[in-house]
Scaffold this motif. Structure first.
Motif, PDB file in Angstrom:
ATOM      1  N   GLY A 179       0.918  -1.620   0.071  1.00  0.00           N
ATOM      2  CA  GLY A 179      -0.319  -0.048  -0.128  1.00  0.00           C
ATOM      3  C   GLY A 179       0.826   1.400  -0.221  1.00  0.00           C
ATOM      4  N   ALA A 180       1.862   1.125   0.137  1.00  0.00           N
ATOM      5  CA  ALA A 180       3.798   2.330  -0.156  1.00  0.00           C
ATOM      6  C   ALA A 180       4.276   1.873  -0.997  1.00  0.00           C
ATOM      7  CB  ALA A 180       3.822   2.799   0.862  1.00  0.00           C
ATOM      8  N   ARG A 181       3.104   2.304  -2.348  1.00  0.00           N
ATOM      9  CA  ARG A 181       4.834   2.260  -3.593  1.00  0.00           C
ATOM     10  C   ARG A 181       4.185   3.152  -4.613  1.00  0.00           C
ATOM     11  NH1 ARG A 181       4.383  -4.958  -4.351  1.00  0.00           N
ATOM     12  NH2 ARG A 181       5.226  -4.877  -2.042  1.00  0.00           N
ATOM     13  N   PRO A 182       4.461   3.923  -3.895  1.00  0.00           N
ATOM     14  CA  PRO A 182       3.914   5.324  -5.485  1.00  0.00           C
ATOM     15  C   PRO A 182       5.238   4.857  -6.292  1.00  0.00           C
ATOM     16  CG  PRO A 182       5.410   6.169  -3.474  1.00  0.00           C
ATOM     17  CD  PRO A 182       5.161   5.298  -2.963  1.00  0.00           C
ATOM     18  N   THR A 183       4.969   5.928  -7.562  1.00  0.00           N
ATOM     19  CA  THR A 183       5.950   5.198  -9.001  1.00  0.00           C
ATOM     20  C   THR A 183       6.197   6.308  -9.308  1.00  0.00           C
ATOM     21  OG1 THR A 183       4.164   6.240 -10.040  1.00  0.00           O
ATOM     22  CG2 THR A 183       3.914   3.848  -9.539  1.00  0.00           C
ATOM     23  N   ARG A 184       6.576   8.054  -8.873  1.00  0.00           N
ATOM     24  CA  ARG A 184       7.851   8.468  -8.699  1.00  0.00           C
ATOM     25  C   ARG A 184       9.061   8.993  -7.632  1.00  0.00           C
ATOM     26  NH1 ARG A 184       3.630  14.020  -8.019  1.00  0.00           N
ATOM     27  NH2 ARG A 184       4.004  12.850  -5.828  1.00  0.00           N
ATOM     28  N   ARG A 185      10.464   9.156  -8.895  1.00  0.00           N
ATOM     29  CA  ARG A 185      11.509   9.503  -8.335  1.00  0.00           C
ATOM     30  C   ARG A 185      11.263  10.239  -6.824  1.00  0.00           C
ATOM     31  NH1 ARG A 185      16.558  10.772 -10.718  1.00  0.00           N
ATOM     32  NH2 ARG A 185      15.369  12.286 -11.239  1.00  0.00           N
ATOM     33  N   ARG A 186      10.615  11.491  -7.390  1.00  0.00           N
ATOM     34  CA  ARG A 186      10.628  12.659  -5.856  1.00  0.00           C
ATOM     35  C   ARG A 186       9.712  11.903  -5.125  1.00  0.00           C
ATOM     36  NH1 ARG A 186       7.737  14.673 -10.470  1.00  0.00           N
ATOM     37  NH2 ARG A 186       5.419  15.324  -9.841  1.00  0.00           N
ATOM     38  N   ASP A 187       9.452  10.322  -5.032  1.00  0.00           N
ATOM     39  CA  ASP A 187       8.557   9.906  -3.784  1.00  0.00           C
ATOM     40  C   ASP A 187       9.183   9.776  -2.571  1.00  0.00           C
ATOM     41  OD1 ASP A 187       5.714  11.526  -4.570  1.00  0.00           O
ATOM     42  OD2 ASP A 187       5.309  10.278  -5.482  1.00  0.00           O
ATOM     43  N   TYR A 188      10.746   9.181  -3.276  1.00  0.00           N
ATOM     44  CA  TYR A 188      11.780   8.553  -2.296  1.00  0.00           C
ATOM     45  C   TYR A 188      12.585   9.073  -1.925  1.00  0.00           C
ATOM     46  CZ  TYR A 188       8.320   4.192  -4.309  1.00  0.00           C
ATOM     47  OH  TYR A 188       7.896   3.415  -4.385  1.00  0.00           O
ATOM     48  N   THR A 189      12.943  10.727  -1.836  1.00  0.00           N
ATOM     49  CA  THR A 189      13.729  11.271  -1.574  1.00  0.00           C
ATOM     50  C   THR A 189      13.646  11.504   0.225  1.00  0.00           C
ATOM     51  OG1 THR A 189      12.576  13.438  -0.949  1.00  0.00           O
ATOM     52  CG2 THR A 189      13.413  13.568  -2.962  1.00  0.00           C
ATOM     53  N   LEU A 190      15.173  11.233   1.327  1.00  0.00           N
ATOM     54  CA  LEU A 190      15.492  10.721   1.987  1.00  0.00           C
ATOM     55  C   LEU A 190      14.303  11.836   2.926  1.00  0.00           C
ATOM     56  CD1 LEU A 190      17.005  10.159   4.123  1.00  0.00           C
ATOM     57  CD2 LEU A 190      18.458  12.094   4.069  1.00  0.00           C
ATOM     58  N   GLY A 191      13.905  13.222   2.639  1.00  0.00           N
ATOM     59  CA  GLY A 191      13.262  13.794   3.478  1.00  0.00           C
ATOM     60  C   GLY A 191      11.348  12.853   4.095  1.00  0.00           C
ATOM     61  N   ARG A 192      11.228  12.323   3.049  1.00  0.00           N
ATOM     62  CA  ARG A 192      10.342  11.538   2.272  1.00  0.00           C
ATOM     63  C   ARG A 192       9.845  10.421   3.619  1.00  0.00           C
ATOM     64  NH1 ARG A 192       5.656  13.338  -0.904  1.00  0.00           N
ATOM     65  NH2 ARG A 192       5.820  14.869  -1.881  1.00  0.00           N
ATOM     66  N   LEU A 193      11.468   9.178   3.215  1.00  0.00           N
ATOM     67  CA  LEU A 193      11.294   8.547   4.420  1.00  0.00           C
ATOM     68  C   LEU A 193      11.535   8.543   5.526  1.00  0.00           C
ATOM     69  CD1 LEU A 193      13.963   6.884   1.825  1.00  0.00           C
ATOM     70  CD2 LEU A 193      12.125   6.522   1.875  1.00  0.00           C
ATOM     71  N   VAL A 194      12.190   9.961   6.193  1.00  0.00           N
ATOM     72  CA  VAL A 194      12.158  10.024   7.626  1.00  0.00           C
ATOM     73  C   VAL A 194      11.413  10.617   7.428  1.00  0.00           C
ATOM     74  CG1 VAL A 194      13.047  11.738   9.119  1.00  0.00           C
ATOM     75  CG2 VAL A 194      14.544  10.978   6.996  1.00  0.00           C
ATOM     76  N   GLY A 195       9.742  11.384   6.653  1.00  0.00           N
ATOM     77  CA  GLY A 195       8.846  11.178   7.128  1.00  0.00           C
ATOM     78  C   GLY A 195       8.281  10.518   7.982  1.00  0.00           C
ATOM     79  N   ASP A 196       8.089   8.881   7.292  1.00  0.00           N
ATOM     80  CA  ASP A 196       7.519   7.886   7.062  1.00  0.00           C
ATOM     81  C   ASP A 196       8.179   7.270   8.247  1.00  0.00           C
ATOM     82  OD1 ASP A 196       6.891   8.281   4.150  1.00  0.00           O
ATOM     83  OD2 ASP A 196       7.889   7.106   3.730  1.00  0.00           O
ATOM     84  N   VAL A 197       8.832   7.926   8.672  1.00  0.00           N
ATOM     85  CA  VAL A 197       9.349   6.548  10.290  1.00  0.00           C
ATOM     86  C   VAL A 197       8.955   7.441  11.223  1.00  0.00           C
ATOM     87  CG1 VAL A 197      11.810   6.290  11.448  1.00  0.00           C
ATOM     88  CG2 VAL A 197      11.691   5.649   9.010  1.00  0.00           C
ATOM     89  N   ALA A 198       9.516   8.864  11.206  1.00  0.00           N
ATOM     90  CA  ALA A 198       8.863  10.117  11.754  1.00  0.00           C
ATOM     91  C   ALA A 198       7.464   9.938  12.158  1.00  0.00           C
ATOM     92  CB  ALA A 198       9.231  11.273  11.705  1.00  0.00           C
ATOM     93  N   ALA A 199       6.067   9.545  11.743  1.00  0.00           N
ATOM     94  CA  ALA A 199       4.816   9.119  11.690  1.00  0.00           C
ATOM     95  C   ALA A 199       4.835   8.213  12.353  1.00  0.00           C
ATOM     96  CB  ALA A 199       4.443   9.264  10.148  1.00  0.00           C
ATOM     97  N   LEU A 200       5.432   7.067  12.014  1.00  0.00           N
ATOM     98  CA  LEU A 200       6.002   5.709  12.903  1.00  0.00           C
ATOM     99  C   LEU A 200       5.973   6.102  14.394  1.00  0.00           C
ATOM    100  CD1 LEU A 200       4.803   2.728  12.951  1.00  0.00           C
ATOM    101  CD2 LEU A 200       7.137   2.611  12.146  1.00  0.00           C
ATOM    102  N   ILE A 201       6.929   6.798  15.069  1.00  0.00           N
ATOM    103  CA  ILE A 201       7.408   6.787  16.073  1.00  0.00           C
ATOM    104  C   ILE A 201       6.757   7.686  17.086  1.00  0.00           C
ATOM    105  CG2 ILE A 201       9.260   7.940  17.727  1.00  0.00           C
ATOM    106  CD1 ILE A 201      11.229   7.086  15.245  1.00  0.00           C
ATOM    107  N   GLY A 202       5.916   8.372  16.048  1.00  0.00           N
ATOM    108  CA  GLY A 202       4.078   9.531  16.904  1.00  0.00           C
ATOM    109  C   GLY A 202       3.533   8.362  17.283  1.00  0.00           C
ATOM    110  N   LEU A 203       3.120   7.215  16.726  1.00  0.00           N
ATOM    111  CA  LEU A 203       2.198   5.955  17.295  1.00  0.00           C
ATOM    112  C   LEU A 203       2.316   5.420  18.347  1.00  0.00           C
ATOM    113  CD1 LEU A 203       0.906   5.370  13.634  1.00  0.00           C
ATOM    114  CD2 LEU A 203      -0.298   6.807  14.992  1.00  0.00           C
ATOM    115  N   THR A 204       3.775   5.418  18.882  1.00  0.00           N
ATOM    116  CA  THR A 204       4.152   5.091  19.631  1.00  0.00           C
ATOM    117  C   THR A 204       4.605   5.518  21.086  1.00  0.00           C
ATOM    118  OG1 THR A 204       6.523   5.235  19.621  1.00  0.00           O
ATOM    119  CG2 THR A 204       5.841   3.362  17.916  1.00  0.00           C
TER     120      THR A 204
END
Length: 295
Positions: free
Chosen positions: A82-107
């Motif tokens: 459910g998390a497989r965007p096709t654009r290269r710019r969707d995989y920049t470091l800032g977005r990857l860090v944002g995913d992790v930060a969002a997960l940590i926020g839930l904990t």
């Protein structure tokens, strides 16, 4: 939070969420999560690398559970169906860090963070950009990003990383994997993967369609704005490296302490390949536990 199996939906804000996570949503994407161990234990977030998924922690996590820790391991961007965007710019470091930060926020954070390979690269950036979310940091195989870049011009690291250029050729690696899977898998074996590791790659990455998303991390490396803006690390840090790693040389490891303004320890595993979580789970768990108990 989506898919809780027990406890309140949102959990407390001053400690670990008392609900199991099976998935979570961020940036319009849905990420699968393996949430295991004592529900009330201190949280250890485990970030996988390429080309693996959360299952790479399957031998490490039980050793942490036995000491009272709860582990949360996501299938990251490009890997979760459910998390497989096709654009290269969707995989920049800032977005990857944002995913992790969002997960940590839930904990309920902050958490003990551990990352291997690309998971380590994202982990370094997460600790640098969001130190309030992290109690301790254990990097596995990959040195600090600035140390890694310096090692390119002061050692053989550039040659070791030449495969990244191949990965940046559009569609070529995917085509090679489809038409000549044995050749592709042979490269993984040369990097130290065992038959079990390769079988996991075949089912979890190739057959499941996760290879393009994993390669997208490499293809977004050179996009403008994908740099680590605040490089200093201010959380207790352990660097775990193995001398049998064909992709990461020693130079970047030796330069890493220059970027850490906190207690730091280097653990070198002798005779172990790049795939530390599956091939040296006991030694890695020991290093993680020593770091988290120091806090």
């Amino acid at each position: 939070m989506t898919g809780p199996t027990d406890g309140p939906a949102d959990g407390p804000t001053d400690g670990p969420a008392r609900a199991r996570l099976t998935s979570y949503e961020h940036d319009g994407l849905t990420f699968d999560v393996a949430d295991e161990g004592p529900i009330d234990g201190d949280v250890v977030v485990l970030l996988h690398g390429f080309p693996e998924r959360a299952s790479c922690w399957r031998l490490v996590a039980p050793l942490l559970h036995a000491q009272g820790y709860r582990t949360i391991a996501p299938d990251q961007r490009g890997y979760s169906p459910g998390a497989r965007p096709t654009r290269r710019r969707d995989y920049t470091l800032g977005r990857l860090v944002g995913d992790v930060a969002a997960l940590i926020g839930l904990t309920g954070g902050p958490v003990h963070l551990v990352g291997h390979d690309w998971g380590a690269a994202v982990g370094w950036a997460t600790v640098a950009e969001h130190p309030d979310l992290v109690r301790t940091w254990t990097a596995v195989s990959v040195p600090h990003p600035r140390a890694f870049l310096r090692s390119w011009v002061s050692s053989t690291q550039g040659l070791k990383s030449s495969y990244m250029l191949l990965f940046n050729v559009p569609r070529l690696p995917e085509l090679l994997q489809r038409r000549a899977p044995r050749r592709f898998e042979a490269s993984l074996r040369r990097a130290g993967m065992t038959s079990d590791d390769v079988a996991r790659f075949r089912s979890e990455i190739a057959a499941d369609g996760a290879l393009p998303g994993g390669l997208a991390w490499y293809r977004a490396m050179f996009l403008r704005g994908d740099a680590l803006e605040r490089p200093r690390i201010t959380r207790p840090t352990t660097m775990v490296w193995s001398d049998g790693d064909v992709a990461l040389g020693r130079k970047g490891i030796d330069l890493t302490p220059d970027w850490v303004d906190a207690p730091y320890e280097l653990v070198v595993l002798e005779g172990v390949s790049h795939w530390i979580p599956t091939q040296a789970p006991g030694a890695l768990a020991e290093a993680i536990l020593e770091r988290v108990t120091s806090a």
